[in-house]
Design an enzyme around this catalytic site. Structure first.
Site, mmCIF file in Angstrom:
data_model
loop_
_atom_site.group_PDB
_atom_site.id
_atom_site.type_symbol
_atom_site.label_atom_id
_atom_site.label_comp_id
_atom_site.label_asym_id
_atom_site.label_seq_id
_atom_site.Cartn_x
_atom_site.Cartn_y
_atom_site.Cartn_z
ATOM 1 N N ASP A 1 0.846 -1.204 0.000
ATOM 2 C CA ASP A 1 0.000 0.000 0.000
ATOM 3 C C ASP A 1 0.875 1.244 0.000
ATOM 4 O O ASP A 1 1.959 1.267 0.604
ATOM 5 C CB ASP A 1 -0.914 0.016 1.233
ATOM 6 N N ASP B 1 0.495 5.267 0.885
ATOM 7 C CA ASP B 1 -0.325 6.328 1.459
ATOM 8 C C ASP B 1 0.337 7.681 1.227
ATOM 9 O O ASP B 1 1.576 7.802 1.216
ATOM 10 C CB ASP B 1 -0.520 6.103 2.958
ATOM 11 N N ASP C 1 2.017 6.938 15.245
ATOM 12 C CA ASP C 1 2.270 6.042 16.371
ATOM 13 C C ASP C 1 3.749 5.759 16.599
ATOM 14 O O ASP C 1 4.271 5.974 17.693
ATOM 15 C CB ASP C 1 1.480 4.737 16.204
#
Length: 445
Positions: A62, A64, A141
């Site tokens: 993926d 992003d 995070d």
């Protein structure tokens, strides 16, 4: 309001000639999104796991994108864009089956002008407060996920020390670990999963609060924990993820009855079977073979089922009834923590309940079991049980043969039974045994 997280005095910019990221390794669709936003005058970056994986020489699945454009501005630029989400407002730019997720830079604190909401325990319920790239970096995070690849000059921007942590293969939380875990308890599972996937070591300060805060998982949404379980165990790193959950005291938070059963199993046989099954799961995924969530949860909850079954039988419950009640009880207790859908829980129970039928040798029951839609999964599960106990060898031999030729397997079993009986009687030839007349074989088997 979330406690502020302070940036380093100087952010680090790693120029193109000092990192390994190349545009040829980036999805063409992601590049189209990056270039169009850049040409429209917006600040735009590839961000998160894709940057981390590219630095490690991996191939991200993926890609992003983070930008200072609002979701509405992104949608204005792309006709193939849809806006999603309430907790986090996002833009999805769709190219066939590929989706490029575009997020607006978010701030870590709300001055009252944004849309942010937390509950009394500090968990984030909604977070749509937009800010700068510096704000966006510190609200992520882990430092390894807070790296930004700039399409403007092909550099990597590091605001939290993540570039060094990636090079040292260290997973480190941004900000105070206990505060960040209380904001979102699922971050503890993410730490274990990413460490297993990337073969990273969790930074000691980030690891220390996990075992103390593990009970917070009980307050997380059960549906979300189900999705996290699939990521933990069906991404090719199931064994390492399980060992990480054990090491950091999280196993009881996800599978409380399994944890109790493993703790009470002094021989360690149930744990050996579980580890062997997870290892086999990883091998199947590496070979690009399918893995059923029903089989996975049958494996993960098998210790709990065995313990519950033993307790019911000790109370004098008849065997077949005890099996059904144990399966129902374990499933019912587990869905309180992890929302296991019925399309997986029912086949899981069938796999368990078929195990006792492998000791049967009557012709009709053999043919019926071979025709059962869950036979193959149950047989594979029986093979796994052999890694915990060598008492299943005879059943495995019979059913391996029965899949090739049921008649032959039954005939061999009958002859062996007669030989064993004659041996027990001392081989008395004066008492010949009458043989039952065999019925014709059922057609189609």
């Amino acid at each position: 309001m979330t406690s502020p997280i302070f940036l380093p005095a100087e952010p680090l910019t790693i120029p193109r000639d000092q990192h390994a990221i190349s545009r040829k390794d980036i999805s063409p669709s992601a590049l189209r999104v990056l270039y169009r936003l850049h040409e429209a005058g917006y600040g735009v970056y590839l961000v998160g796991g894709a940057v981390r994986d590219l630095l490690l020489g991996e191939h991200p699945k993926d890609f992003d994108v983070a930008t200072d454009a609002t979701p509405e501005q992104v949608k204005h630029l792309f006709r193939n864009c849809r806006l999603i989400g309430r907790r986090f407002r996002l833009a999805h730019v769709v190219y066939g089956r590929e989706i490029i997720e575009v997020a607006t830079f978010r701030a870590n604190t709300d001055d009252g002008s944004g849309d942010r909401e937390t509950d009394e325990d500090g968990r984030v319920l909604r977070d749509n407060v937009y800010g700068t790239i510096e704000d966006d970096a510190v609200r992520r995070d882990f430092t390894a996920n807070a790296l930004y690849y700039a399409i403007a000059d092909f550099s990597v921007r590091d605001y939290t020390g993540g570039f060094e942590d990636v090079n040292n293969r260290t997973l480190k939380l941004i900000g105070d670990p206990e505060t960040r875990y209380r904001e979102d308890p699922v971050r503890m599972l993410r730490a274990v999963r990413l460490a297993a996937k990337l073969r990273f070591t969790i930074d000691p300060a980030s690891a220390e609060p996990i075992s103390r805060l593990a009970p917070l998982l009980q307050e997380a949404a059960a549906a979300r924990l189900f999705e996290e379980c699939l990521k933990l165990f069906l991404s090719g790193h199931a064994e390492a993820s399980f060992l990480g959950l054990e090491a950091h005291g999280l196993l009881a938070g996800l599978f409380p009855e399994t944890a109790r059963a493993l703790a009470s199993n002094r021989s360690g046989a149930l744990r050996r079977m579980l580890i062997e099954g997870l290892r086999a799961t990883d091998a199947r995924i590496a070979a690009d073979e399918p893995v059923s969530p029903a089989f996975l949860f049958a494996l993960l909850l098998w210790p709990a089922y065995c313990r519950t079954l033993a307790m019911l039988q000790a109370q004098g419950v008849e065997a077949a009834d005890a099996e059904r009640r144990a399966a129902d009880r374990v499933t019912l207790h587990q869905v309180d923590t992890v929302a296991l859908p019925r399309r997986f829980s029912l086949p899981m129970q069938e796999i368990w309940l078929l195990q006792s039928r492998f000791s049967l040798r009557q012709r009709k029951k053999v043919v019926r079991l071979l025709a059962h839609p869950r036979f193959r999964a149950a047989y594979d599960f029986l093979l796994l049980r052999q890694s915990a106990s060598d008492g299943h060898a005879a059943d495995i031999a019979f059913w391996s043969e029965a899949q090739l030729d049921p008649d032959h397997a039954l005939a061999v079993t009958a002859v062996r039974a007669e030989v064993d009986a004659e041996t027990e009687e001392g081989g008395d030839a004066r008492k010949p045994r009458r043989r039952r007349r065999r019925r014709p074989a059922a057609t189609g088997h």
